[in-house]
Design a protein around this motif. Structure first.
Motif, short mmCIF file in Angstrom:
data_model
loop_
_atom_site.label_atom_id
_atom_site.label_comp_id
_atom_site.label_asym_id
_atom_site.label_seq_id
_atom_site.Cartn_x
_atom_site.Cartn_y
_atom_site.Cartn_z
N ASN A 181 1.16 -1.08 -0.09
CA ASN A 181 0.13 -0.37 0.26
C ASN A 181 1.10 1.19 0.05
O ASN A 181 0.34 2.03 -0.24
N ALA A 182 1.85 1.47 0.95
CA ALA A 182 2.52 2.37 0.67
C ALA A 182 3.73 3.06 -0.76
O ALA A 182 3.80 4.08 -0.91
N LEU A 183 4.38 1.77 -1.29
CA LEU A 183 4.88 1.51 -2.18
C LEU A 183 4.80 1.48 -4.02
O LEU A 183 4.65 2.51 -4.77
N LEU A 184 3.14 0.83 -3.38
CA LEU A 184 2.48 0.58 -4.60
C LEU A 184 1.23 1.51 -4.50
O LEU A 184 0.62 1.97 -6.23
N TYR A 185 0.53 1.62 -4.16
CA TYR A 185 -1.14 2.39 -4.03
C TYR A 185 -0.36 3.80 -3.54
O TYR A 185 -1.38 4.33 -4.67
N ARG A 186 0.12 3.47 -2.71
CA ARG A 186 0.60 4.84 -2.62
C ARG A 186 -0.59 6.88 -2.48
O ARG A 186 -0.56 7.01 -3.37
N ASP A 187 -1.57 6.17 -1.95
CA ASP A 187 -2.67 6.71 -1.64
C ASP A 187 -3.64 6.73 -2.70
O ASP A 187 -4.71 8.12 -2.59
N GLY A 188 -3.32 5.95 -3.76
CA GLY A 188 -4.52 5.93 -5.17
C GLY A 188 -3.85 6.83 -5.95
O GLY A 188 -4.14 7.17 -7.20
N THR A 189 -2.54 6.89 -5.77
CA THR A 189 -1.72 8.02 -6.68
C THR A 189 -0.68 6.60 -7.52
O THR A 189 0.01 6.98 -8.60
N GLY A 190 -0.60 5.40 -6.85
CA GLY A 190 0.70 4.49 -7.77
C GLY A 190 0.02 3.85 -8.35
O GLY A 190 -0.73 4.39 -9.18
N ILE A 191 0.86 2.52 -9.05
CA ILE A 191 0.17 1.98 -9.99
C ILE A 191 -0.46 0.68 -9.45
O ILE A 191 -1.41 0.06 -10.16
N MET A 192 -0.64 0.53 -8.47
CA MET A 192 -1.84 -0.98 -7.61
C MET A 192 -2.80 -0.32 -7.66
O MET A 192 -3.12 0.82 -7.16
N PRO A 193 -4.11 -0.72 -8.34
CA PRO A 193 -5.39 -0.81 -8.56
C PRO A 193 -6.70 -0.47 -7.52
O PRO A 193 -7.60 0.05 -7.81
N ALA A 194 -6.07 -1.02 -6.04
CA ALA A 194 -6.37 -1.01 -4.92
C ALA A 194 -5.58 -1.48 -3.68
O ALA A 194 -5.08 -1.26 -4.11
N LYS A 195 -6.30 -0.64 -2.55
CA LYS A 195 -5.89 -0.71 -1.30
C LYS A 195 -5.83 -1.98 -0.67
O LYS A 195 -7.13 -2.47 -0.52
N LEU A 196 -4.82 -3.17 -0.46
CA LEU A 196 -5.15 -4.11 0.09
C LEU A 196 -5.24 -3.99 2.09
O LEU A 196 -4.63 -3.39 2.29
N SER A 197 -6.31 -5.18 2.15
CA SER A 197 -6.52 -4.99 3.83
C SER A 197 -6.03 -6.59 4.22
O SER A 197 -5.61 -7.49 3.34
N PRO A 198 -5.75 -6.72 5.51
CA PRO A 198 -5.00 -7.73 4.85
C PRO A 198 -6.02 -9.28 4.90
O PRO A 198 -6.76 -9.58 4.93
N ALA A 199 -5.00 -10.16 5.02
CA ALA A 199 -5.42 -11.22 4.38
C ALA A 199 -6.36 -11.91 5.18
O ALA A 199 -6.78 -12.03 6.68
N THR A 200 -8.20 -13.26 5.11
CA THR A 200 -9.07 -13.03 6.08
C THR A 200 -8.44 -14.47 6.97
O THR A 200 -6.85 -14.50 7.03
N ALA A 201 -9.10 -14.20 7.94
CA ALA A 201 -9.31 -15.84 8.69
C ALA A 201 -8.30 -16.94 8.00
O ALA A 201 -8.80 -18.13 7.24
N GLU A 202 -7.37 -17.24 9.34
CA GLU A 202 -6.51 -17.77 8.50
C GLU A 202 -7.33 -20.07 9.12
O GLU A 202 -6.90 -20.72 8.69
N ASP A 203 -8.11 -19.59 9.38
CA ASP A 203 -8.88 -21.30 10.03
C ASP A 203 -9.80 -21.41 9.00
O ASP A 203 -10.73 -21.43 9.17
N GLY A 204 -10.25 -20.36 8.32
CA GLY A 204 -10.81 -20.51 6.97
C GLY A 204 -12.97 -20.06 7.40
O GLY A 204 -13.40 -20.29 6.35
N SER A 205 -12.95 -19.77 7.42
CA SER A 205 -14.14 -19.15 8.66
C SER A 205 -14.86 -18.09 7.34
O SER A 205 -16.38 -18.01 7.70
N GLU A 206 -13.73 -17.73 6.50
CA GLU A 206 -14.46 -16.26 5.86
C GLU A 206 -13.93 -17.38 4.38
O GLU A 206 -14.34 -16.20 3.41
#
Length: 731
Positions: free
Chosen positions: A451-476
């Motif tokens: 998010n800091a280097l590729l998204y850059r608050d919407g000014t970078g080349i990455m098309p979306a801001k990522l959130s941490p991955a869903t739970a490891e236990d598969g609940s999501e």
């Protein structure tokens, strides 16, 4: 004015009723006698009434004689409310429809031939006057648009016009005609439109946003000079041809997953549109020698897919033809497709464990280069291998060389943990130079770094801001629910499949917030979160997949969706430097030269038969543009100065006639009437009226003798009725 002015001498006859009246009064002598004093009051009232009646009858009789004399003098009204002022000259503009629809055959004659005949008839009525012709259909005819009195030469140029092509927009022709008339000094002006009855040509002219300004413009164009107050600008429309609209057309020819890769199978999609109301069966479609028999329902589109296998990189023309009727230009359509060498792909992997199918890159490498992967698995050399759509190199995250990016067309970030500032800048530069980037995070990825280097608050080349991955236990956990755009180049391979959505189970994924400005969600999970997001960066696109490219978090690589999806996505990302090759008239030709191509000058060759000469253009910033594409046909760009691969030295572009010219649906009588009222024109149907007679009669003025004869008859009837009534009262 009066055509028989000597008959105005009959106006003197209007005094005859007055003379007879005065003579009749002189025959009587007034005698006073004594009893008259008792009748004086009643006499005054009776005499006053009698005098009024006599005056009315006298005026009626004088008007009858005057009206008859004026009718015999043949009065003609001219000037603003009639025809031309006496001895005035005319400035006229003829708007001639030379669009592709004018090639329709009308009982052995094209509509264009009928239009030429109509123009010649109009010119015949405009001898010794200044005339200009505005040609619609994408031709360079500025010479015709210059007013001239040499109508014979003008007629020869009209007869020499080439085959109808391009699109007609009546509204633009009217505005240009008005501009020409604005510049003329003649007080008397005429405007003609010679066209077919195609409704689409009048579409913009019938909009409310055009009607009111046009009426105001037409009022400004109207002449105001002359002793008789100037003449109204006449606006006449001459539609040629019939209302026939049956037509079968090739609407489009497209490559399913562009660009095509050398030695790889590809599919051409051809759409055939039946614009008529008759069911068409047994239609033979031929695509570069491959024949298909189609049936097309009325007012419907039928799609055919034809396989091809190109064996040489470069530009290729695909030609589709069919057995149709009516119009001929749309029975044949060419399209330019780009064939490239196998795509050079670099997979930067963050997890290469050394065990087959446990490495992060294994599934994608197999999908993109199956033959090379098979040889590598057997321990054989892959040097010089042919038949794969991609040439794939894999570099571990710790070892990848930022300077080597220019050797590749597509880079895949596969579960890379984090990037340095220098690496992020190198990736951004690679993208802005035309390289494609596929981001596929995994369990090692640090979203805050991306998010800091590729998204850059919407000014970078990455098309979306990522959130941490869903739970490891598969609940999501979720499943891949749907594709939002089956017409997208990377996903068009799914179109037409009976079950295009694969059964993909997803244990974990990265929730993402697409950039509102330009990001587009191409696929999503059942949870409503995005699966695949794209955005434009520089000259190419960036894809963000919110699950890994391997099978760690789901079953995606194990489905029959994975291989065509991976190959299609990489093709799409590799097309960043490949400009659109199939254009519409007026759309500029753009040629881009990427890394390793040192083009400095190119020669542009227009289609054969249009009369234009080749043009030499400089290459600026690795790109060249050519805007003069009004003529449909094949344009060639040839590199005349520079070092480029052999397949890039000669590139073809196709400017196609707009599909709407194939729709011959005519205007109805009610629509013609509405347009006539809204745009203030008079329609002349050459099949029912003589153009010369209608136009010539209008120029002679409006004759009023018949109106005056009618008025004389009415006055005579009124006079008889009044005399009979008042005579009866007297008795």
């Amino acid at each position: 004015m009066f055509l028989n002015i000597t008959m105005l001498a009959g106006l003197a006859g209007a005094v005859i009723p007055l003379v007879l009246h005065l003579l009749s009064r002189s025959r009587y002598r007034t005698v006073e006698w004594g009893a008259m004093m008792f009748l004086e009051v009643a006499e005054a009232r009776v005499m006053q009434s009698a005098r009024v009646k006599q005056i009315i009858i006298l005026l009626l009789r004088m008007l009858i004689v005057s009206g008859l004399a004026m009718a015999l003098a043949q009065p003609v009204i001219r000037g603003r409310w009639g025809g031309l002022a006496r001895d005035s000259r005319i400035s006229a503009v003829i708007v001639l429809d030379c669009s592709a629809s004018m090639g329709f055959d009308e009982n052995g004659k094209s509509r264009m031939e009928l239009a030429r005949a109509a123009v010649l008839n109009i010119l015949e009525t405009l001898r010794e006057n200044r005339v200009a012709i505005v040609v619609l259909g994408g031709r360079d005819t500025e010479e015709l648009a210059t007013p001239t009195t040499d109508l014979q030469q003008l007629a020869q140029k009209v007869m020499a016009l080439g085959a109808p092509a391009g699109r007609a927009e009546i509204s633009s022709g009217l505005l240009k005609a008005a501009e020409i008339l604005d510049k003329t000094g003649e007080p008397t002006r005429e405007m003609y439109v010679v066209c077919d009855r195609q409704a689409s040509s009048w579409r913009e002219a019938g909009l409310e946003g055009f009607k009111a300004p046009w009426r105001a413009r037409l009022a400004r164009v109207s002449g105001g000079g002359g002793a008789e107050g100037g003449a109204r600008t006449r606006f006449l429309v001459v539609p040629v041809g019939s209302d026939k609209s049956e037509n079968l057309a090739i609407e489009s020819v497209e490559l399913i997953n562009p660009p095509a890769v050398r030695d790889q199978p590809a599919e051409i999609e051809v759409k055939v549109h039946n614009f008529g109301q008759q069911y068409r069966s047994g239609v033979e479609l031929n695509v570069d020698g491959t024949k298909t028999i189609l049936a097309v329902a009325p007012d419907m589109v039928t799609t055919a897919r034809v396989p091809i296998r190109p064996y040489q990189a470069g530009s290729k023309l695909v030609t589709a033809t069919l057995t149709g009727s009516g119009l001929k230009f749309d029975d044949r359509l060419q399209a330019a497709i780009e064939i490239i060498d196998p795509i050079r792909v670099l997979i930067i992997s963050g997890d290469e464990r050394g065990t087959f199918l446990q490495n992060e890159s294994d599934f994608l490498r197999i999908a993109l280069a199956p033959k090379a992967a098979d040889l590598k698995q057997r321990g054989q050399s892959t040097e010089g291998i042919h038949g794969d759509p991609c040439h794939v190199d894999v570099e571990q995250y710790e070892q990848w060389n930022e300077d080597a990016l220019r050797s590749y067309q597509v880079v895949v970030l596969a579960n890379v943990a984090q990037l340095t500032q220098g690496q992020a800048v190198a990736l951004e530069q690679f993208v802005y130079e035309g390289g494609g980037l596929w981001i596929a995070p995994g369990n090692l990825t640090r979203v805050e770094n991306y998010n800091a280097l590729l998204y850059r608050d919407g000014t970078g080349i990455m098309p979306a801001k990522l959130s941490p991955a869903t739970a490891e236990d598969g609940s999501e956990s979720t499943v891949l629910q749907g594709i939002t755009d089956f017409d997208h180049p990377a996903l068009r391979f799914l179109k037409g499949r009976p079950d295009p959505i694969p059964a993909v189970a997803i244990g974990r994924y990265f929730p993402a917030e697409p950039r509102p400005r330009d990001a587009k969600v191409l696929g999503q999970f059942a949870s409503g979160k995005p699966f695949l997001i794209e955005s434009l960066a520089g000259r190419t696109h960036v894809l963000l997949m919110t699950v890994p490219i391997d099978a760690d978090w789901g079953t995606l690589p194990l489905t029959n969706f994975y291989l065509p999806f991976a190959q299609s996505a990489v093709r799409y990302l590799a097309s960043g430097l490949l400009a659109e090759r199939n254009l519409v008239p007026g759309q500029p030709i753009i040629a881009r030269f990427g890394p390793g191509m040192d083009a400095r000058k190119v020669e542009v060759r227009p289609p054969a038969g249009v009369g234009a000469k080749p043009v030499i253009l400089p290459v600026t910033g690795g790109e060249v543009r050519f805007a003069d594409t009004q003529h449909p046909g094949v344009y060639e760009l040839i590199v005349v100065d520079g070092t480029v691969p052999a397949w890039a030295k000669r590139v073809q572009y196709v400017v196609q006639t707009p599909p709407r010219e194939s729709d011959l649906s005519p205007l109805t009588a009610a629509q013609w009437a509405e347009l006539g009222r809204a745009l203030d024109f008079e329609m002349i149907d050459p099949a029912e009226q003589s153009i010369a007679e209608v136009v010539g009669k209008a120029r002679r003025g409006r004759e009023l003798w018949l109106t005056l004869v009618g008025l004389v008859v009415v006055l005579s009837i009124v006079e008889l009725a009044v005399v009979r009534r008042w005579t009866g009262e007297g008795r």
